[in-house]
Design an enzyme around this catalytic site. Structure first.
Site, short mmCIF file in Angstrom:
data_model
loop_
_atom_site.label_atom_id
_atom_site.label_comp_id
_atom_site.label_asym_id
_atom_site.label_seq_id
_atom_site.Cartn_x
_atom_site.Cartn_y
_atom_site.Cartn_z
N TYR A 36 0.80 -1.22 0.00
CA TYR A 36 0.00 0.00 0.00
C TYR A 36 0.84 1.28 0.00
O TYR A 36 0.28 2.37 -0.06
CB TYR A 36 -0.93 0.01 1.22
CG TYR A 36 -1.94 -1.11 1.21
CD1 TYR A 36 -2.98 -1.13 0.29
CD2 TYR A 36 -1.83 -2.18 2.11
CE1 TYR A 36 -3.90 -2.17 0.27
CE2 TYR A 36 -2.74 -3.22 2.09
CZ TYR A 36 -3.78 -3.21 1.17
OH TYR A 36 -4.69 -4.25 1.15
N HIS A 41 -4.59 6.16 -1.35
CA HIS A 41 -5.28 6.02 -0.07
C HIS A 41 -4.36 6.26 1.13
O HIS A 41 -4.83 6.44 2.25
CB HIS A 41 -5.89 4.62 0.02
CG HIS A 41 -7.34 4.62 0.44
ND1 HIS A 41 -8.14 5.73 0.44
CD2 HIS A 41 -8.13 3.59 0.90
CE1 HIS A 41 -9.36 5.40 0.86
NE2 HIS A 41 -9.37 4.12 1.16
N TYR A 86 -6.23 -1.11 9.22
CA TYR A 86 -6.68 -0.90 7.86
C TYR A 86 -7.78 0.16 7.86
O TYR A 86 -8.41 0.44 8.87
CB TYR A 86 -7.15 -2.20 7.17
CG TYR A 86 -6.00 -3.15 6.93
CD1 TYR A 86 -5.10 -2.93 5.89
CD2 TYR A 86 -5.79 -4.25 7.76
CE1 TYR A 86 -4.02 -3.78 5.68
CE2 TYR A 86 -4.73 -5.11 7.56
CZ TYR A 86 -3.84 -4.86 6.52
OH TYR A 86 -2.76 -5.68 6.31
N ASN A 88 -10.85 0.81 6.90
CA ASN A 88 -12.27 0.74 7.28
C ASN A 88 -12.52 0.68 8.78
O ASN A 88 -13.66 0.84 9.22
CB ASN A 88 -12.94 -0.46 6.61
CG ASN A 88 -13.06 -0.28 5.11
OD1 ASN A 88 -12.60 0.71 4.54
ND2 ASN A 88 -13.67 -1.23 4.45
N ASP A 113 -7.08 11.23 2.25
CA ASP A 113 -7.13 11.44 0.81
C ASP A 113 -8.55 11.85 0.42
O ASP A 113 -9.51 11.58 1.12
CB ASP A 113 -6.73 10.18 0.06
CG ASP A 113 -7.65 8.99 0.39
OD1 ASP A 113 -7.64 8.56 1.55
OD2 ASP A 113 -8.38 8.52 -0.50
N ASN A 134 -14.24 5.85 3.75
CA ASN A 134 -14.52 4.84 4.76
C ASN A 134 -13.76 5.06 6.06
O ASN A 134 -14.25 4.71 7.15
CB ASN A 134 -14.23 3.45 4.21
CG ASN A 134 -15.26 2.99 3.20
OD1 ASN A 134 -16.40 3.43 3.23
ND2 ASN A 134 -14.85 2.13 2.28
#
Length: 211
Positions: A36, A41, A86, A88, A113, A134
């Site tokens: 990532y 993100h 993470y 969410n 973001d 999210n």
């Protein structure tokens, strides 16, 4: 010799952070893992990393379901927080840190973001909906309010509506985009200093822009 030990104890005591000493929590949103890194993100992670770099601290302490570090910004003791849950479930880390330090929502600053604004643009808001993000959505749900400052960093719209949203936000920045980001990520500390010292309105006037 005892005088030297006493001096060290005094220094340690002065620099020690307790559960009542943190005044602000600055959160960078993103996903953990090398896959990532440099994705759209994860721009929130990068902003907080820039603050850590400017303050010469390492975000290497695992606590509150996050990696964190302590520093001083605008004469206030601050916790830098990168959730490891993470995206969410970002609210879990924020809620735990808030509860431990007894920090109120108006003393939370979140870097995230935003696909609705162009690359290189900044939008500072003192409250509001998650706007489909999210990470912000989970923070609002977990702490029970949207009354916290968010600094939205533009990553640009998808090329077209058929382009999968997850693929877009988890896509890597181009070399050209990275050059654009290098010009304003180094202002991350200044943004927070202005918010803390002078208030959200001045920060908006100074940093909100569209390119």
């Amino acid at each position: 010799m005892s005088d030297i030990f006493d001096l060290f104890k005094k220094i340690e005591s002065k620099n020690k952070f307790t559960n009542s000493s943190i005044e602000y929590i600055i959160v960078g949103l993103g996903n953990i893992g090398k896959e990532y890194e440099n994705t759209r993100h994860n721009i929130g992670f990068r902003a907080v990393d820039e603050i850590a770099k400017a303050k010469n601290v390492s975000i290497n302490r695992a606590k509150f379901k996050a990696m964190c570090a302590e520093c001083v910004i605008a004469d206030k003791k601050v916790l830098l927080l990168k959730p490891t849950t993470y995206m969410n479930l970002s609210g879990d880390a924020v809620q735990e840190a808030m509860n431990f330090y007894k920090v109120t929502p108006d003393k939370i600053i979140v870097f995230s973001d935003d696909i609705s604004i162009s690359v290189g643009s900044v939008r500072i808001r003192e409250k509001g909906s998650a706007g489909g993000h999210n990470g912000l959505k989970d923070i609002i749900a977990k702490i029970g309010t949207d009354n916290f400052t968010r600094i939205k960093l533009g990553v640009g719209e998808r090329p077209n509506r058929d382009y999968d949203l997850a693929d877009w936000v988890l896509g890597k920045f181009s070399e050209e985009d990275n050059k654009v980001y290098s010009t304003f990520l180094d202002k991350s500390t200044q943004m927070c200093e202005t918010i803390i010292n002078d208030g959200i309105d001045k920060a908006k006037n100074m940093f909100n822009k569209t390119v």
